[in-house]
Design a protein around this motif. Structure first.
Motif, PDB file in Angstrom:
ATOM      1  N   SER A 158       0.643  -1.243   0.143  1.00  0.00           N
ATOM      2  CA  SER A 158      -0.057   0.101   0.033  1.00  0.00           C
ATOM      3  C   SER A 158       0.895   1.224   0.002  1.00  0.00           C
ATOM      4  N   THR A 159       2.046   1.202  -0.567  1.00  0.00           N
ATOM      5  CA  THR A 159       2.921   2.163  -0.614  1.00  0.00           C
ATOM      6  C   THR A 159       3.210   2.788  -2.068  1.00  0.00           C
ATOM      7  N   TYR A 160       3.159   3.888  -2.501  1.00  0.00           N
ATOM      8  CA  TYR A 160       3.686   4.041  -3.608  1.00  0.00           C
ATOM      9  C   TYR A 160       4.430   5.668  -3.483  1.00  0.00           C
ATOM     10  N   TYR A 161       4.901   6.019  -4.519  1.00  0.00           N
ATOM     11  CA  TYR A 161       5.815   7.061  -4.650  1.00  0.00           C
ATOM     12  C   TYR A 161       5.511   8.251  -5.851  1.00  0.00           C
ATOM     13  N   THR A 162       5.327   9.362  -5.679  1.00  0.00           N
ATOM     14  CA  THR A 162       4.845  10.373  -6.698  1.00  0.00           C
ATOM     15  C   THR A 162       5.772  11.628  -6.582  1.00  0.00           C
ATOM     16  N   ASP A 163       5.930  12.459  -7.832  1.00  0.00           N
ATOM     17  CA  ASP A 163       6.611  13.525  -7.517  1.00  0.00           C
ATOM     18  C   ASP A 163       5.814  14.686  -7.184  1.00  0.00           C
ATOM     19  N   ALA A 164       6.463  15.567  -6.598  1.00  0.00           N
ATOM     20  CA  ALA A 164       5.640  16.953  -5.930  1.00  0.00           C
ATOM     21  C   ALA A 164       6.011  17.987  -7.157  1.00  0.00           C
ATOM     22  N   ASN A 165       4.820  18.285  -7.666  1.00  0.00           N
ATOM     23  CA  ASN A 165       4.983  19.429  -8.559  1.00  0.00           C
ATOM     24  C   ASN A 165       6.049  19.347  -9.779  1.00  0.00           C
ATOM     25  N   GLY A 166       6.654  17.943 -10.055  1.00  0.00           N
ATOM     26  CA  GLY A 166       7.661  17.845 -10.837  1.00  0.00           C
ATOM     27  C   GLY A 166       9.179  17.800 -10.265  1.00  0.00           C
ATOM     28  N   ARG A 167       8.991  17.917  -8.985  1.00  0.00           N
ATOM     29  CA  ARG A 167      10.342  18.105  -8.372  1.00  0.00           C
ATOM     30  C   ARG A 167      10.717  16.985  -7.492  1.00  0.00           C
ATOM     31  N   GLU A 168      10.715  16.911  -6.307  1.00  0.00           N
ATOM     32  CA  GLU A 168      11.200  16.010  -5.453  1.00  0.00           C
ATOM     33  C   GLU A 168      10.116  14.721  -5.412  1.00  0.00           C
ATOM     34  N   VAL A 169      10.548  13.660  -4.954  1.00  0.00           N
ATOM     35  CA  VAL A 169       9.592  12.491  -5.014  1.00  0.00           C
ATOM     36  C   VAL A 169       9.442  12.227  -3.371  1.00  0.00           C
ATOM     37  N   LEU A 170       8.009  12.055  -3.195  1.00  0.00           N
ATOM     38  CA  LEU A 170       7.482  11.647  -2.067  1.00  0.00           C
ATOM     39  C   LEU A 170       6.824  10.446  -1.734  1.00  0.00           C
ATOM     40  N   GLU A 171       6.967   9.862  -0.527  1.00  0.00           N
ATOM     41  CA  GLU A 171       6.442   8.360  -0.512  1.00  0.00           C
ATOM     42  C   GLU A 171       5.033   8.837   0.149  1.00  0.00           C
ATOM     43  N   ARG A 172       4.152   7.737  -0.474  1.00  0.00           N
ATOM     44  CA  ARG A 172       2.714   7.982  -0.082  1.00  0.00           C
ATOM     45  C   ARG A 172       2.353   6.704   0.391  1.00  0.00           C
ATOM     46  N   LYS A 173       1.391   6.801   1.542  1.00  0.00           N
ATOM     47  CA  LYS A 173       0.660   5.286   1.761  1.00  0.00           C
ATOM     48  C   LYS A 173      -0.832   5.605   1.847  1.00  0.00           C
ATOM     49  N   VAL A 174      -1.494   4.430   1.589  1.00  0.00           N
ATOM     50  CA  VAL A 174      -3.054   4.698   1.413  1.00  0.00           C
ATOM     51  C   VAL A 174      -3.482   5.066   2.929  1.00  0.00           C
ATOM     52  N   ASP A 175      -4.437   5.879   3.072  1.00  0.00           N
ATOM     53  CA  ASP A 175      -5.181   6.594   4.012  1.00  0.00           C
ATOM     54  C   ASP A 175      -3.998   6.973   5.214  1.00  0.00           C
ATOM     55  N   TYR A 176      -3.052   7.464   4.847  1.00  0.00           N
ATOM     56  CA  TYR A 176      -2.106   7.898   5.827  1.00  0.00           C
ATOM     57  C   TYR A 176      -1.318   9.245   5.306  1.00  0.00           C
ATOM     58  N   ARG A 177      -1.086   9.933   6.306  1.00  0.00           N
ATOM     59  CA  ARG A 177      -0.454  11.241   6.088  1.00  0.00           C
ATOM     60  C   ARG A 177       0.822  11.311   7.105  1.00  0.00           C
ATOM     61  N   PRO A 178       2.077  11.877   6.968  1.00  0.00           N
ATOM     62  CA  PRO A 178       3.001  11.560   7.822  1.00  0.00           C
ATOM     63  C   PRO A 178       3.188  12.738   8.884  1.00  0.00           C
ATOM     64  N   THR A 179       2.640  13.703   8.652  1.00  0.00           N
ATOM     65  CA  THR A 179       2.670  14.939   9.584  1.00  0.00           C
ATOM     66  C   THR A 179       1.483  15.014  10.401  1.00  0.00           C
ATOM     67  N   TRP A 180       0.443  14.451  10.175  1.00  0.00           N
ATOM     68  CA  TRP A 180      -0.791  14.880  11.300  1.00  0.00           C
ATOM     69  C   TRP A 180      -1.592  13.343  11.096  1.00  0.00           C
ATOM     70  N   ASN A 181      -2.413  13.211  12.119  1.00  0.00           N
ATOM     71  CA  ASN A 181      -3.439  12.337  12.467  1.00  0.00           C
ATOM     72  C   ASN A 181      -4.540  12.335  11.393  1.00  0.00           C
ATOM     73  N   TYR A 182      -4.596  11.415  10.278  1.00  0.00           N
ATOM     74  CA  TYR A 182      -5.437  11.631   9.196  1.00  0.00           C
ATOM     75  C   TYR A 182      -6.720  11.140   9.318  1.00  0.00           C
TER      76      TYR A 182
END
Length: 215
Positions: A158-182
């Motif tokens: 359930s983990t995938y990776y996307t660019d952020a506005n064509g620049r850095e790449v961010l790790e994504r997880k389904v139904d999860y945010r790393p900096t707040w309780n989602y």
């Protein structure tokens, strides 16, 4: 004055609604006789990725009246499906396989408004997917959000990776945010991200990357 000219005819092979294999020195792409993508093999590494499905689907758009945030309708700038499960644009498809000396292609037609052409060029280590959608039918008065989906046997956890506005790449997880309780309010659109250049999934041995040419 008449010159003798040798005209070399390029060899073209074409089949319709038969099994189709596109192959060069780097990759092999296999389709069945109904246009279903079955497997992509990296010939240099001897690694294969299998596909359970690949194709176009549609969500019913949320028909809100935009009077409040919870009633915001799905539209050009707001992706909001009404139901959690998308429907295939067609239960049947046709495939035309064409092979020349420089490119091999599979043209897959889903219906009269959805198709894709899969191209493998000689010497290329990437597969090109070129799709055509539209005009989307609305005579049933149902708004449709069209997606393309690749279902593989890659164990991505359930983990995938996307660019952020064509620049850095961010790790994504389904139904999860790393900096707040989602809190999951939009269980479908909350896991979709706009990408300008790339998205990928991977496991310990394999990685499938989709590079976009249009944001």
């Amino acid at each position: 004055m008449i010159h003798d000219e040798k005209i070399e005819k390029k060899k073209v092979m074409m089949t319709q609604n038969e099994t189709c294999t596109l192959e060069n020195e780097h990759l092999r792409i296999e389709f069945d006789d109904q246009g279903n993508l079955h497997q992509i093999t990296n010939l240099e590494k001897g690694i294969a990725t299998s596909f359970t499905t690949q194709g176009f689907y549609w969500y019913t758009g949320f028909p809100g009246n935009n009077s409040r945030s919870e009633f915001q309708a799905s539209g050009a700038y707001f992706f909001r499906p009404l139901m959690p499960d998308p429907q295939p644009v067609s239960t049947m498809r046709s495939i035309t396989c064409t092979k020349t000396e420089t490119v091999q292609s599979a043209l897959i037609i889903f219906n009269n408004w959805a198709s894709q052409e899969v191209n493998l060029f000689q010497g290329s280590a990437a597969v090109e997917f070129e799709w055509t959608i539209g005009p989307i039918p609305i005579d049933d008065y149902i708004g449709k959000e069209i997606i393309v989906r690749y279902d593989t046997d890659i164990q991505s956890k359930s983990t995938y990776y996307t660019d952020a506005n064509g620049r850095e790449v961010l790790e994504r997880k389904v139904d999860y945010r790393p900096t707040w309780n989602y809190t999951v309010n939009e269980n479908i659109s909350g896991n979709y991200y706009p990408i300008s250049s790339r998205i990928w999934i991977k496991d310990e041995q394999r990685q499938l990357t989709v590079l976009t040419d249009l944001a």
